[in-house]
Design a protein around this motif. Structure first.
Motif, PDB file in Angstrom:
ATOM      1  N   ILE A   1       0.845  -1.202   0.000  1.00  0.00           N
ATOM      2  CA  ILE A   1       0.000   0.000   0.000  1.00  0.00           C
ATOM      3  C   ILE A   1       0.875   1.245   0.000  1.00  0.00           C
ATOM      4  O   ILE A   1       0.645   2.202  -0.733  1.00  0.00           O
ATOM      5  CB  ILE A   1      -0.931  -0.014   1.229  1.00  0.00           C
ATOM      6  CG1 ILE A   1      -2.019  -1.060   1.026  1.00  0.00           C
ATOM      7  CG2 ILE A   1      -1.563   1.348   1.465  1.00  0.00           C
ATOM      8  CD1 ILE A   1      -2.828  -1.362   2.263  1.00  0.00           C
TER       9      ILE A   1
ATOM     10  N   VAL B   1      -4.359   6.271   0.012  1.00  0.00           N
ATOM     11  CA  VAL B   1      -4.422   5.471   1.219  1.00  0.00           C
ATOM     12  C   VAL B   1      -5.117   6.310   2.278  1.00  0.00           C
ATOM     13  O   VAL B   1      -4.723   7.436   2.542  1.00  0.00           O
ATOM     14  CB  VAL B   1      -3.021   5.081   1.707  1.00  0.00           C
ATOM     15  CG1 VAL B   1      -3.122   4.290   3.012  1.00  0.00           C
ATOM     16  CG2 VAL B   1      -2.319   4.263   0.655  1.00  0.00           C
TER      17      VAL B   1
ATOM     18  N   TYR C   1      -7.077   1.271   0.772  1.00  0.00           N
ATOM     19  CA  TYR C   1      -6.436   1.786  -0.443  1.00  0.00           C
ATOM     20  C   TYR C   1      -7.506   1.906  -1.521  1.00  0.00           C
ATOM     21  O   TYR C   1      -8.251   0.955  -1.772  1.00  0.00           O
ATOM     22  CB  TYR C   1      -5.325   0.833  -0.899  1.00  0.00           C
ATOM     23  CG  TYR C   1      -4.823   1.181  -2.276  1.00  0.00           C
ATOM     24  CD1 TYR C   1      -4.027   2.306  -2.468  1.00  0.00           C
ATOM     25  CD2 TYR C   1      -5.180   0.432  -3.390  1.00  0.00           C
ATOM     26  CE1 TYR C   1      -3.600   2.660  -3.735  1.00  0.00           C
ATOM     27  CE2 TYR C   1      -4.748   0.773  -4.652  1.00  0.00           C
ATOM     28  CZ  TYR C   1      -3.955   1.898  -4.818  1.00  0.00           C
ATOM     29  OH  TYR C   1      -3.536   2.253  -6.070  1.00  0.00           O
TER      30      TYR C   1
END
Lengths: 562, 168
Positions: free
Chosen positions: A19, A38, A74
Motif C-alpha cells: 500500500i 491510502v 487503499y
C-alpha cells in the motif's frame, strides 16, 4: 498459534508495504495508472480500572485494559482494498473475553462500478430494513457480524438493483460453521416506468431471500432421550417490502417469513417465524409526524443453532422505541425480543414560528414521542420438537416497555439555548431476563447552552429521576431508586473541552457516579481522558456521541482518521 | 505487537502526508429520502465547494451543528455557493425517522441515508458528527469531528478558502 500470528504479521507487513509503495508511486506519477489513495482510521481505548462492587466493575488483574483498531484502505478509482487490525489486550469491560488477542480481523478487495460491484473478503450488507439479513458492525458494542465470502451487486438499468452473496459470519477470531447465502432485488418504479418519472407518487418495491446451511448435530428429544431431533440443515427466510410516497405522505412496509428453525433461542421448536413492520409519515417544513407498528414472532435467525447471546445473528429486528441520549432517559434501554413482541410508536415534531406569542423571537421546537411494546399472545402446545405454541395475531401479551416524552427547545437569546424534557417510562425487567415488578420512572431534564463569546461555550445539564423501584441486593439492579445528576461542560472553541458530572442515588438506590473528562479535537483526531465512574451507555459530551463501557478509574481514548 | 503497532503508526503518518487530496469516493450506493438508490458520484455542486456532514437523528451535537448552520445557510450560499450534504448514519431502528426529522427541523439540505454505512466506512468516519469540506474539484480539503457552538465560523473560513481556490 504462534506460527499463525507470525504468518499474519508477515501478511500485514507485506500488505502495508504494498500500500505504501502504491501511494509513493502515486505521489511521483500524479496522473499515472498507479494513482490512488491510502486512507484509514485508528482507534485506541484504554482503562486503568479498579474494582467497585457498587457500579459492577470487576477486579482486573492486568490493571490496564485496551482495545485498539486500525483500518487501512487503499482506493484507486472504483477499486479498493482494505484491512483491519484489531487488538484486545485485554478486552475492556463490557466486551466479550473471547475477543482477547490481536491480528488481522478483516480484509477485502472490492470493485465498485456503475453497473457492477463485487467484494471478496469481509463485507457488510443489508436487505431492506435487515429483517432477514443484516451483516453489520458496532465497534463500541463489540458487535461484528461481517460475512467473509463474496458479495455481488448488479445495477443492470437505472432503478434496478440485484444483490447476491454467500459467506460465513465472523465469530470473534474465527468464522462460524453455518453458511449464509442470499439474494435480493429492488425496483424503483419511477426510474423504470417512463410516465412515472415526474410523478408525485414515488414507489420502490423489493424482495429478498436468505438461506442458511448448517451441518447436522445430535439434539435429544426431551420427552424420549433415545430419539433425536430431525433438524433442518437448510433454513430459509424471505421478505417483501415497499416504500411509497405521495407528496408529504410516506408509507413503508416490510413482511418477513422464516421456515422451521429449531434453535437454542426458541427452545428447539418447529414453529415458523414471521415479522411485520409498518411505518407511516407525514411531514412538511416545520411539522412532522410518524407512526410505526410491528409484530415479531419467533424471528431469531442465527447462523449457528446452538448459539445463545448476542453473536451470530443473520437478521436484525430493530427496537422501534426512541433512542434517547440523556443519561436517565436512556438508563433503561429497550432491547428487541426477537422471540416475540408487538409494538407501536409515534413521534411528532413541531416548530412554533418566530415572532408569535409562544414562538418568541427565535421560535420554539416541540417534540413529542410515545411507544408501547408488549409480548405476543402464546398458547403452549408442546416443548422442543413440536410447533411450540399457537398465537392469536391481534392479542397482546405482557407489557414489556412503554414511554412518553415531551421535549421543548427554545433559544432564549442570541447566546442562550434551553432544552427541557419530561419523560415517563414503564420497564419490565423480564426483557433483560429476570422477573420482578414493573419499574415506573418519571424523568426531568434541563439542558442549557450558553455561548459566552465566539470561543467560549458553557453547557449545563441537570436531571432527575423518580422511580418506584428499590434496590434489592438479590436482584442487584443498580439503576433502581431515585437519582439526581448534574453536568457542567466548558468548551474552548471546538478544540478543547472539560466536563464534570455526578449521578447520585439519593433514595432507595446505591451508587455515586462522578466523572471528570478532558478532551482535545484537532481535525479528525480526538483525544479524551476521563477519571471516575462511568455507567455503560451512550455518552454525548465534548461535541460527539459514542457508546462507552462501564468503568471505574482512568480511561483514555484516541481516534483519528486520515 | 509493539513493533507492529509502530509500523502501523508510521504507515498511517505516511498516509496522512500522501493522502492530502483524497477524492470523494465515486460509486458507493446511498439512498435519497424518497427511497431511490443514488451513487456517491451524484454528490456534486457544479464546481463549487460542498460541506459533507455525517450525522444521526439521535446525536445531539449533530443536531446542534445542522440547526446552527441552518440559520446562516442562505448567507453562506450567497457568499460562497456552498451546498451542505447531510449523510444520515441512522440504522433500521431510526432510519424511518430521518425524513420527518429533517422536515420537522426545517432543514433545506440535501440529505441521504447511509444505512449500511458503506459511505461512512469509505470516509473513515468513527464518531458523529464528522464534517468534511470538499472543493470544486471533488477533493477533500478539510475534516473535523465534534461540534460546539461557534465552530461554524471556522467551517465558514474553510469553505471561503475552498471557494476562492475554485475561482482561480
Amino acid at each position: 498459534m504462534k506460527t499463525l500470528s507470525k504468518y499474519l504479521r508477515t501478511i500485514v507487513c507485506v500488505g502495508l508495504i504494498l500500500i505504501f509503495q502504491f501511494s509513493v508511486l502515486n505521489s511521483v506519477s500524479a496522473q499515472g495508472i498507479m494513482g490512488g489513495h491510502v486512507t484509514g482510521n485508528i482507534q485506541l481505548d484504554g482503562q486503568i480500572s479498579s474494582a467497585d462492587s457498587i457500579i459492577g466493575a470487576q477486579d482486573v488483574p492486568e490493571w490496564l485494559l485496551m482495545n485498539a483498531r486500525a483500518d487501512i484502505l487503499y482506493t484507486n478509482g472504483g477499486f479498493s482494498a482494505g484491512l483491519r487490525f484489531e487488538a484486545y489486550q485485554n478486552p475492556m469491560l463490557g466486551f466479550d473475553n473471547r475477543y482477547k488477542g490481536e491480528g488481522i480481523a478483516n480484509y477485502f478487495v472490492s470493485y465498485q462500478g456503475e453497473k457492477l460491484s463485487v467484494t471478496a473478503g469481509n463485507f457488510y450488507e443489508q436487505f431492506g430494513s435487515g429483517m432477514i439479513l443484516r451483516a453489520y458492525e458496532d465497534r463500541y458494542l463489540g458487535i461484528d457480524n461481517s460475512l467473509r465470502g463474496l458479495n455481488v451487486t448488479l445495477r443492470p438499468f437505472n432503478g434496478v438493483t440485484i444483490k447476491a452473496l454467500a459467506g460465513k459470519q465472523r465469530y470473534f477470531w474465527n468464522y462460524a460453521d453455518g453458511m449464509v447465502r442470499g439474494i435480493d432485488g429492488e425496483v424503483n418504479l419511477n426510474s423504470i416506468i417512463r410516465c412515472m418519472a415526474e410523478s408525485r407518487f414515488r414507489a420502490t418495491l423489493g424482495a429478498g431471500f436468505v438461506s442458511k446451511y448448517e451441518d447436522d448435530q445430535t439434539i435429544a428429544f426431551p420427552d424420549n432421550p433415545s430419539y433425536r431431533l430431525n433438524l433442518p440443515l437448510n433454513v430459509g427466510a424471505g421478505a417483501v417490502r415497499m416504500d411509497l410516497a405521495y407528496g408529504n405522505w410516506g408509507l413503508q412496509a416490510e413482511y418477513a417469513h422464516k421456515g422451521q428453525d429449531p434453535s437454542i433461542m426458541n427452545n428447539f421448536i418447529y414453529r415458523e417465524g414471521e415479522a411485520l413492520m409498518l411505518n407511516a409519515t407525514y411531514s412538511q417544513k416545520g411539522f412532522s409526524a410518524n407512526v410505526q407498528a410491528k409484530r415479531v414472532d419467533n424471528m431469531s435467525f442465527k447462523s449457528v443453532r446452538s448459539e445463545s447471546g448476542e453473536m451470530l445473528y443473520i437478521n436484525y429486528i430493530p427496537a422501534i422505541t426512541k433512542q434517547h441520549t440523556y443519561a436517565f432517559l436512556s438508563m433503561y434501554p429497550y432491547a428487541t425480543q426477537t422471540t416475540g413482541e408487538m409494538g407501536l410508536q409515534g413521534d411528532v415534531m413541531y416548530k412554533i414560528k418566530k415572532e408569535t406569542l409562544l414562538g418568541g423571537k427565535y421560535g420554539t421546537d416541540i417534540h413529542i414521542n410515545g411507544s408501547i411494546i408488549t409480548g405476543i399472545d402464546t398458547n403452549n402446545i408442546g416443548g422442543a420438537g413440536t410447533r411450540g405454541y399457537e398465537s392469536d395475531w391481534f392479542k397482546t401479551g405482557d407489557l414489556y416497555y412503554a414511554d412518553a416524552s415531551l421535549e421543548v427547545a427554545k433559544k432564549l437569546s442570541k447566546a442562550v439555548k434551553l432544552t427541557c424534557t419530561y419523560g415517563y417510562q414503564v420497564f419490565n425487567p423480564v426483557v433483560e431476563g429476570h422477573n420482578g415488578p414493573l419499574h415506573h420512572n418519571h424523568i426531568v431534564v434541563g439542558d442549557l447552552t450558553w455561548k459566552v463569546n465566539k470561543k467560549n461555550v458553557l453547557r449545563f445539564e441537570a436531571e432527575w429521576m423518580g422511580s418506584d423501584s428499590k434496590y434489592d441486593p438479590n436482584v442487584d439492579d443498580k439503576r433502581c431508586g431515585d437519582w439526581i445528576m448534574g453536568l457542567v461542560e466548558y468548551n474552548f472553541t471546538s478544540a478543547w473541552f472539560v466536563s464534570v458530572s455526578d449521578q447520585y442515588a439519593y433514595q432507595d438506590g446505591i451508587g455515586n457516579y462522578y466523572n471528570v473528562s478532558v478532551g482535545y479535537n484537532h481535525g479528525a483526531t480526538r483525544l479524551q481522558l476521563g477519571y471516575g465512574k462511568q455507567r455503560e451507555g451512550l455518552l454525548c459530551i465534548g461535541g460527539v456521541c459514542r457508546q462507552v463501557p462501564a468503568s471505574n478509574g482512568l480511561t483514555f481514548s484516541l481516534t483519528t482518521s486520515f | 505487537m509493539k513493533k507492529l503497532f509502530l509500523t502501523l503508526a508510521c504507515i498511517a503518518l505516511g498516509g496522512i502526508a500522501l493522502a492530502q487530496n483524497a477524492q470523494l469516493p465515486q460509486n458507493i450506493t446511498i439512498k435519497a429520502l424518497d427511497g431511490t438508490s443514488v451513487q456517491t458520484s451524484a454528490i456534486q455542486n457544479d464546481g463549487k465547494p460542498m460541506i459533507i456532514s455525517f450525522w444521526a437523528t439521535w446525536c445531539k451535537p449533530c443536531n446542534r451543528e445542522l440547526n446552527t448552520i441552518k440559520e446562516v445557510y442562505e448567507e453562506w450560499q450567497e457568499e460562497t455557493g456552498v451546498k451542505l450534504v447531510a449523510i444520515s448514519i441512522d440504522d433500521a431502528r431510526s432510519a424511518a425517522r430521518v425524513k420527518p426529522h429533517v422536515d420537522g427541523n426545517g432543514w433545506e439540505y440535501e440529505v441521504y441515508l447511509d444505512q449500511n454505512q458503506d459511505f461512512k466506512r469509505a470516509m473513515n468516519v468513527v464518531n458523529v458528527p464528522h464534517t468534511f469540506v470538499v472543493n470544486g474539484k471533488g477533493e477533500i480539503v478539510w475534516q473535523h469531528t465534534s461540534f460546539v457552538e461557534g465552530s461554524e465560523e471556522e467551517l465558514l473560513e474553510v469553505v471561503k478558502k475552498a471557494a476562492m481556490e475554485t475561482e482561480k
